[in-house]
Each structure stands twice: as structure tokens, then as C-alpha cells.
Design a protein around this motif. Structure first.
Motif, mmCIF file in Angstrom:
data_model
loop_
_atom_site.group_PDB
_atom_site.id
_atom_site.type_symbol
_atom_site.label_atom_id
_atom_site.label_comp_id
_atom_site.label_asym_id
_atom_site.label_seq_id
_atom_site.Cartn_x
_atom_site.Cartn_y
_atom_site.Cartn_z
ATOM 1 N N ALA A 7 -26.384 -40.049 45.159
ATOM 2 C CA ALA A 7 -26.399 -38.610 44.927
ATOM 3 C C ALA A 7 -25.258 -38.174 44.010
ATOM 4 O O ALA A 7 -25.383 -37.182 43.277
ATOM 5 N N GLU A 8 -24.150 -38.924 44.029
ATOM 6 C CA GLU A 8 -22.995 -38.575 43.207
ATOM 7 C C GLU A 8 -23.023 -39.240 41.827
ATOM 8 O O GLU A 8 -22.067 -39.132 41.061
ATOM 9 N N GLY A 9 -24.115 -39.948 41.525
ATOM 10 C CA GLY A 9 -24.283 -40.471 40.183
ATOM 11 C C GLY A 9 -23.808 -41.889 39.951
ATOM 12 O O GLY A 9 -23.799 -42.359 38.806
ATOM 13 N N PHE A 10 -23.429 -42.599 41.004
ATOM 14 C CA PHE A 10 -23.070 -43.999 40.851
ATOM 15 C C PHE A 10 -24.340 -44.841 40.665
ATOM 16 O O PHE A 10 -25.417 -44.480 41.158
ATOM 17 N N GLU A 11 -24.194 -45.971 39.986
ATOM 18 C CA GLU A 11 -25.260 -46.963 39.947
ATOM 19 C C GLU A 11 -25.082 -47.855 41.175
ATOM 20 O O GLU A 11 -24.087 -48.577 41.289
ATOM 21 N N VAL A 18 -23.708 -44.421 52.987
ATOM 22 C CA VAL A 18 -22.914 -44.683 51.787
ATOM 23 C C VAL A 18 -23.801 -44.802 50.556
ATOM 24 O O VAL A 18 -23.517 -44.200 49.506
ATOM 25 N N THR A 19 -24.889 -45.571 50.645
ATOM 26 C CA THR A 19 -25.748 -45.730 49.470
ATOM 27 C C THR A 19 -26.362 -44.404 49.055
ATOM 28 O O THR A 19 -26.453 -44.093 47.856
ATOM 29 N N ALA A 20 -26.773 -43.591 50.035
ATOM 30 C CA ALA A 20 -27.345 -42.283 49.708
ATOM 31 C C ALA A 20 -26.306 -41.383 49.050
ATOM 32 O O ALA A 20 -26.598 -40.687 48.063
ATOM 33 N N ARG A 21 -25.077 -41.396 49.566
ATOM 34 C CA ARG A 21 -24.014 -40.547 49.017
ATOM 35 C C ARG A 21 -23.651 -40.985 47.597
ATOM 36 O O ARG A 21 -23.521 -40.142 46.687
ATOM 37 N N LEU A 22 -23.509 -42.280 47.387
ATOM 38 C CA LEU A 22 -23.132 -42.767 46.063
ATOM 39 C C LEU A 22 -24.219 -42.480 45.035
ATOM 40 O O LEU A 22 -23.925 -42.057 43.910
ATOM 41 N N MET A 34 -21.694 -45.401 33.436
ATOM 42 C CA MET A 34 -21.927 -45.165 34.859
ATOM 43 C C MET A 34 -21.283 -46.285 35.674
ATOM 44 O O MET A 34 -21.428 -47.461 35.354
ATOM 45 N N THR A 35 -20.560 -45.933 36.727
ATOM 46 C CA THR A 35 -19.883 -46.914 37.571
ATOM 47 C C THR A 35 -20.897 -47.647 38.439
ATOM 48 O O THR A 35 -21.672 -47.029 39.166
ATOM 49 N N SER A 36 -20.871 -48.982 38.370
ATOM 50 C CA SER A 36 -21.778 -49.809 39.149
ATOM 51 C C SER A 36 -21.086 -50.257 40.424
ATOM 52 O O SER A 36 -20.027 -50.890 40.372
ATOM 53 N N VAL A 37 -21.698 -49.926 41.574
ATOM 54 C CA VAL A 37 -21.090 -50.225 42.874
ATOM 55 C C VAL A 37 -22.039 -51.106 43.687
ATOM 56 O O VAL A 37 -23.203 -50.759 43.887
ATOM 57 N N VAL A 38 -21.531 -52.227 44.165
ATOM 58 C CA VAL A 38 -22.266 -53.106 45.074
ATOM 59 C C VAL A 38 -21.877 -52.745 46.500
ATOM 60 O O VAL A 38 -20.686 -52.600 46.810
ATOM 61 N N VAL A 39 -22.867 -52.586 47.376
ATOM 62 C CA VAL A 39 -22.618 -52.228 48.775
ATOM 63 C C VAL A 39 -23.193 -53.317 49.665
ATOM 64 O O VAL A 39 -24.402 -53.575 49.643
ATOM 65 N N THR A 40 -22.346 -53.968 50.456
ATOM 66 C CA THR A 40 -22.831 -54.887 51.476
ATOM 67 C C THR A 40 -23.042 -54.124 52.775
ATOM 68 O O THR A 40 -22.464 -53.050 52.983
ATOM 69 N N GLY A 41 -23.870 -54.683 53.660
ATOM 70 C CA GLY A 41 -24.164 -53.962 54.898
ATOM 71 C C GLY A 41 -24.905 -52.672 54.642
ATOM 72 O O GLY A 41 -24.805 -51.717 55.409
ATOM 73 N N ALA A 42 -25.671 -52.638 53.556
ATOM 74 C CA ALA A 42 -26.276 -51.386 53.098
ATOM 75 C C ALA A 42 -27.388 -50.887 54.008
ATOM 76 O O ALA A 42 -27.750 -49.712 53.945
ATOM 77 N N VAL A 65 -17.257 -40.576 56.482
ATOM 78 C CA VAL A 65 -16.740 -41.846 55.971
ATOM 79 C C VAL A 65 -17.353 -42.150 54.606
ATOM 80 O O VAL A 65 -16.661 -42.594 53.685
ATOM 81 N N ALA A 66 -18.649 -41.899 54.467
ATOM 82 C CA ALA A 66 -19.316 -42.144 53.183
ATOM 83 C C ALA A 66 -18.680 -41.323 52.069
ATOM 84 O O ALA A 66 -18.431 -41.816 50.959
ATOM 85 N N GLY A 67 -18.407 -40.060 52.344
ATOM 86 C CA GLY A 67 -17.777 -39.215 51.347
ATOM 87 C C GLY A 67 -16.379 -39.701 50.995
ATOM 88 O O GLY A 67 -15.968 -39.664 49.829
ATOM 89 N N HIS A 68 -15.637 -40.165 52.002
ATOM 90 C CA HIS A 68 -14.283 -40.661 51.743
ATOM 91 C C HIS A 68 -14.327 -41.936 50.914
ATOM 92 O O HIS A 68 -13.507 -42.118 49.994
ATOM 93 N N LEU A 69 -15.285 -42.815 51.202
ATOM 94 C CA LEU A 69 -15.408 -44.041 50.411
ATOM 95 C C LEU A 69 -15.717 -43.727 48.952
ATOM 96 O O LEU A 69 -15.187 -44.375 48.039
ATOM 97 N N ALA A 70 -16.564 -42.736 48.717
ATOM 98 C CA ALA A 70 -16.857 -42.334 47.337
ATOM 99 C C ALA A 70 -15.581 -41.881 46.632
ATOM 100 O O ALA A 70 -15.361 -42.210 45.453
ATOM 101 N N SER A 71 -14.739 -41.155 47.348
ATOM 102 C CA SER A 71 -13.484 -40.693 46.736
ATOM 103 C C SER A 71 -12.545 -41.860 46.453
ATOM 104 O O SER A 71 -11.807 -41.844 45.460
ATOM 105 N N LEU A 72 -12.557 -42.891 47.316
ATOM 106 C CA LEU A 72 -11.705 -44.057 47.087
ATOM 107 C C LEU A 72 -12.153 -44.837 45.852
ATOM 108 O O LEU A 72 -11.318 -45.361 45.100
#
Length: 261
Positions: free
Chosen positions: A23-27, A17-21, A1-9, A175-182
């Protein structure tokens, strides 16, 4: 599972962004200056970008960092968050060999003569030269930001808009969805842009806002003076880049509670 750190969360975009990630299965590991309870698939870590306290430990063993944190128009604290905080993140990412860092910036940051924009541009350079695989994403103004500006003017009795300024508001959900794709795509080592689905004049956007609120406040058409006004009227707050968001300004307004200030 991809681990993603989000600042400004905890901000408006960060929450989306945190909700989208999640929901898409990111840690998802969200950073905050104060301790928060884990919820909704999001784990919280305590770190302070302004001082660097806790940053290295918070980003350890992460696959990606999405750097959304900002503190606009707060003097020296703005520079500590934008520059010192970005530097601390990059140092932590280098130490743990994080695979990518995505930095959120603003469309027009390199063309609009505004102090805060110059600070964001300096942070972009830190990311570019920071030794971590990167992407910088410049976005247009959020729907919420535009609505807040209009509401603030309306409370003073009227809404003022320069009809020569084009605007391109974007929804944080897009924007959240686009960041997930990036994240999935991987770092480009480029500055990219992302905007809303339509370009309106400032006056058109203001009229739609007034109509949605059923407000009787007058709309005064007035040019923004000086270099700033010229930069805005030149279209520097908009981008032709694709893909673009899907949620229009009018659709965003339709989803808000009614009531006029």
C-alpha cells in the motif's frame, strides 16, 4: 522503487506487513515454501529457510529483507528455521549486496530463561555478525497471541492469571507500520524495541478479554512459579521504548467477533 523481501509472509504479522508495504508503494517479494499466486501488489517466491533451497535466488537484487519467519516450539525444526534459515538469508544478502536486513525478535529475549528465547538470541547474534547492514527489532507479545492463550485456558474451564505480571500487547498493524518506517530510515546496527501503547497486569488483560467475550469462566489469580515467573514479574516482557503502538488491547478486543468459549 524499493524492493523488499519478506520472510514469514503468510503469518499473522507477515500478512499485515506485506499489505502495508504494498500500500505504501514498495515492491514486495514474499517468501513461501509452496507456490502462491501473486495478488494485491505482492509477488511470491518459493524458498525454504529450513533447507536453504531457493533462498539465494529469492533475495537476489533486493534492497531490503524483513525477516519475520519463525517456527517456535518445534524442536530441531525451530533451530533450522531460526539459525540455518537466518544464515542462508545473510549469505544471499551478502552475495547480492542487499542494503539492509531487519530481524524481528521478542522483548525480553535476553532476560527471560526460556529455550525458544535463547534460540532467538542466537539468531540475533548471527544478524549482528552477518556482514549485512542490520536492525533487530524486539517487539512485545501480539494481541492475537495473548487472545489465543486466554482462549486455550478458557476451553479448560477457567482463566488463570498472575496479577504480578505486567504485559504490553501490541497490534500487528502497528508493528507493520513501524517496520515500514524502519525500512525508509535505513539500518541502525542496533537492537531496538517496540511495544503496545499500555502496560496492564496479566489479570487486567484477562478480565478485559473475559468481559469482551461475555464469558462466565472464572478468573483465577495464581503466581507463575520459578525463575520464569520471577522474570515475568520483573517486567521483562515490557519496554519503555518509544515510539509505541497506538491500538490498545481493549480496542483490539472490540474489533473481534463476540462469543464465549
Amino acid at each position: 522503487m524499493t524492493s523488499v523481501v519478506v520472510t514469514g509472509a503468510s503469518g499473522r504479522l507477515g500478512r499485515a506487513v506485506t499489505a502495508r508495504l504494498a500500500a505504501e508503494g514498495f515492491e514486495v517479494r514474499a517468501l513461501s515454501r509452496t507456490r502462491r499466486a501473486d495478488a494485491g501488489g505482492v509477488r511470491w517466491a518459493v524458498a525454504d529457510l529450513a533447507t536453504g533451497r531457493g533462498v539465494a535466488g529469492a533475495v537476489a537484487d533486493s534492497d531490503a529483507i524483513v525477516h519475520l519467519a519463525s517456527a517456535p516450539y518445534r524442536g530441531r525444526y525451530t533451530r533450522r528455521v531460526e539459525l540455518d534459515g537466518t544464515g542462508a538469508l545473510l549469505a544471499g544478502a551478502r552475495a547480492t549486496r542487499t542494503g539492509q536486513l531487519i530481524y524481528l525478535s521478542i522483548v525480553g529475549v535476553d532476560r527471560v530463561p526460556w529455550g525458544y528465547y535463547r534460540t532467538k538470541l542466537a539468531a540475533e547474534r548471527l544478524v549482528r555478525d552477518g556482514g549485512v547492514p542490520w536492525t533487530t527489532l524486539r517487539v512485545t507479545q501480539f494481541h492475537e497471541f495473548a487472545a489465543e492463550i486466554l482462549a486455550g485456558m478458557a476451553r479448560l474451564g477457567a482463566v488463570v492469571a498472575d496479577p504480578g505480571i505486567p504485559v504490553q500487547p501490541v497490534d500487528v498493524r502497528d508493528v507493520a507500520g513501524h517496520l515500514a518506517s524502519l525500512i525508509r530510515r535505513g539500518p541502525s546496527g542496533e537492537v531496538e524495541e517496540y511495544g503496545g501503547p499500555e502496560v496492564l497486569t496479566m489479570a487486567e488483560a484477562a478480565r478485559l478479554w473475559l468481559d469482551s467475550r461475555r464469558s462466565r469462566r472464572p478468573l483465577l489469580r495464581m503466581r507463575v512459579p520459578g525463575r520464569l515467573g520471577r522474570a515475568f514479574r520483573a517486567g521483562h516482557l515490557t519496554t519503555p521504548a518509544g515510539p509505541a503502538g497506538k491500538i490498545t488491547w481493549q480496542e483490539y478486543l472490540a474489533g473481534q467477533d463476540e462469543g464465549s468459549p
